[in-house]
Scaffold this active site. Structure first.
Site, PDB file in Angstrom:
ATOM      1  N   CYS A 202      18.323  -4.914   8.967  1.00  0.00           N
ATOM      2  CA  CYS A 202      19.393  -5.147   7.984  1.00  0.00           C
ATOM      3  C   CYS A 202      20.750  -5.240   8.663  1.00  0.00           C
ATOM      4  O   CYS A 202      21.739  -5.595   8.005  1.00  0.00           O
ATOM      5  CB  CYS A 202      19.415  -4.030   6.953  1.00  0.00           C
TER       6      CYS A 202
ATOM      7  N   GLU B 267       1.980  -0.495  -6.935  1.00  0.00           N
ATOM      8  CA  GLU B 267       1.877   0.785  -6.238  1.00  0.00           C
ATOM      9  C   GLU B 267       3.286   1.171  -5.781  1.00  0.00           C
ATOM     10  O   GLU B 267       3.937   0.432  -5.041  1.00  0.00           O
ATOM     11  CB  GLU B 267       0.942   0.674  -5.036  1.00  0.00           C
TER      12      GLU B 267
ATOM     13  N   CYS C 124       0.834  -1.210   0.000  1.00  0.00           N
ATOM     14  CA  CYS C 124       0.000   0.000   0.000  1.00  0.00           C
ATOM     15  C   CYS C 124       0.862   1.250   0.000  1.00  0.00           C
ATOM     16  O   CYS C 124       1.685   1.451   0.896  1.00  0.00           O
ATOM     17  CB  CYS C 124      -0.897  -0.025   1.232  1.00  0.00           C
TER      18      CYS C 124
ATOM     19  N   ASP D 103      -3.574  -7.456   1.992  1.00  0.00           N
ATOM     20  CA  ASP D 103      -3.718  -6.806   0.686  1.00  0.00           C
ATOM     21  C   ASP D 103      -3.168  -7.743  -0.382  1.00  0.00           C
ATOM     22  O   ASP D 103      -1.951  -7.942  -0.477  1.00  0.00           O
ATOM     23  CB  ASP D 103      -2.958  -5.473   0.660  1.00  0.00           C
TER      24      ASP D 103
ATOM     25  N   CYS E 121      -3.689   1.871   6.461  1.00  0.00           N
ATOM     26  CA  CYS E 121      -2.583   1.424   5.608  1.00  0.00           C
ATOM     27  C   CYS E 121      -1.445   0.957   6.500  1.00  0.00           C
ATOM     28  O   CYS E 121      -0.482   1.683   6.742  1.00  0.00           O
ATOM     29  CB  CYS E 121      -2.104   2.536   4.675  1.00  0.00           C
TER      30      CYS E 121
ATOM     31  N   TYR F   2      -6.399   4.398 -10.644  1.00  0.00           N
ATOM     32  CA  TYR F   2      -6.289   3.539  -9.463  1.00  0.00           C
ATOM     33  C   TYR F   2      -7.187   2.304  -9.595  1.00  0.00           C
ATOM     34  O   TYR F   2      -6.778   1.187  -9.277  1.00  0.00           O
ATOM     35  CB  TYR F   2      -6.663   4.346  -8.217  1.00  0.00           C
TER      36      TYR F   2
ATOM     37  N   TYR G  40       0.472  -5.008  -5.145  1.00  0.00           N
ATOM     38  CA  TYR G  40       1.083  -4.941  -3.818  1.00  0.00           C
ATOM     39  C   TYR G  40       2.424  -5.669  -3.747  1.00  0.00           C
ATOM     40  O   TYR G  40       2.967  -5.861  -2.659  1.00  0.00           O
ATOM     41  CB  TYR G  40       0.126  -5.534  -2.781  1.00  0.00           C
TER      42      TYR G  40
END
Length: 210
Positions: A209, A97, A54, A132, A200, A85, A137
């Site tokens: 990381c 997106e 999203c 989603d 969202c 969209y 996505y």
């Protein structure tokens, strides 16, 4: 941002035809938070493109980073010219997106932005993020040249063992040359600033990381 169960990439010749004119002409559109034009690329600035589900929440993540000049949301990696969209959500354009990030390399780096990207979604989920579902996505890095590509592939290679040791599967992030970026409709730009309670979620794995 539910509404699509289309989880198989459409073939180019089956994609929607689109249109000649863009949905949003960005030249007069200013960032709601940063005050910069959303298409602005000052001298010396760099551009990067990130798809991590999203785009409302993803854009907010990036506009909050030091050294970011402007951000915009749009559609990239697909086949339909100037999609809407609704068309992207149908799964019939092939787009993801995507967040377009313009940044000052004297204040931040592509490597730091890659860290934000990797740590703030689950790059192992294929054509979805959380609940989603759909090709729009998917996780993707659309790179602007060989330096970005090398950095992206190295970051993924370095991150994979950390995910594996935490029980996650293979990274599915696609790394491809940055093709056309189609700006999304005006109401999507900086959506979570205009709608602070908008839905969202960020599907972070909690794996850093390093």
């Amino acid at each position: 941002m539910f509404g699509s169960t289309k989880s198989t990439m459409i073939a180019p010749d089956a994609a929607l035809p689109g249109r000649d004119r863009p949905i949003l002409t960005p030249g007069t559109t200013f960032h709601e938070v940063l005050g910069t034009r959303i298409d602005e690329v000052p001298p010396g600035a760099d551009v990067a493109y990130f798809a991590l589900g999203c785009f409302w929440g993803a854009e907010k993540l990036f506009w909050q980073q030091d050294g970011v000049i402007t951000t915009a949301v749009g559609y990239q990696g697909g086949f339909t010219p100037n999609p809407t969209y609704e068309e992207v959500c149908s799964g019939r354009t092939g787009h993801a997106e995507t967040v377009r990030v313009v940044y000052d390399p004297a204040k931040t780096s592509y490597g730091k932005l890659l860290k934000v990207f990797l740590e703030n979604h689950d790059p192992t989920q294929g054509m979805r993020q959380g609940n989603d579902h759909g090709t729009q996505y998917r996780s993707a890095l659309y790179v602007t040249g060989p330096e970005q590509e090398a950095a992206a592939r190295q970051a993924i290679a370095d991150y994979q063992p950390r995910l594996t040791s935490s029980g996650y599967g293979a990274i599915t992030t696609e790394v491809l040359p940055a093709g056309p970026f189609h700006y999304a409709e005006r109401y999507h730009q900086q959506y979570l600033d205009k709608n602070p309670n908008g839905y969202c979620p960020i599907h972070a794995t909690g794996v850093t990381c390093g």
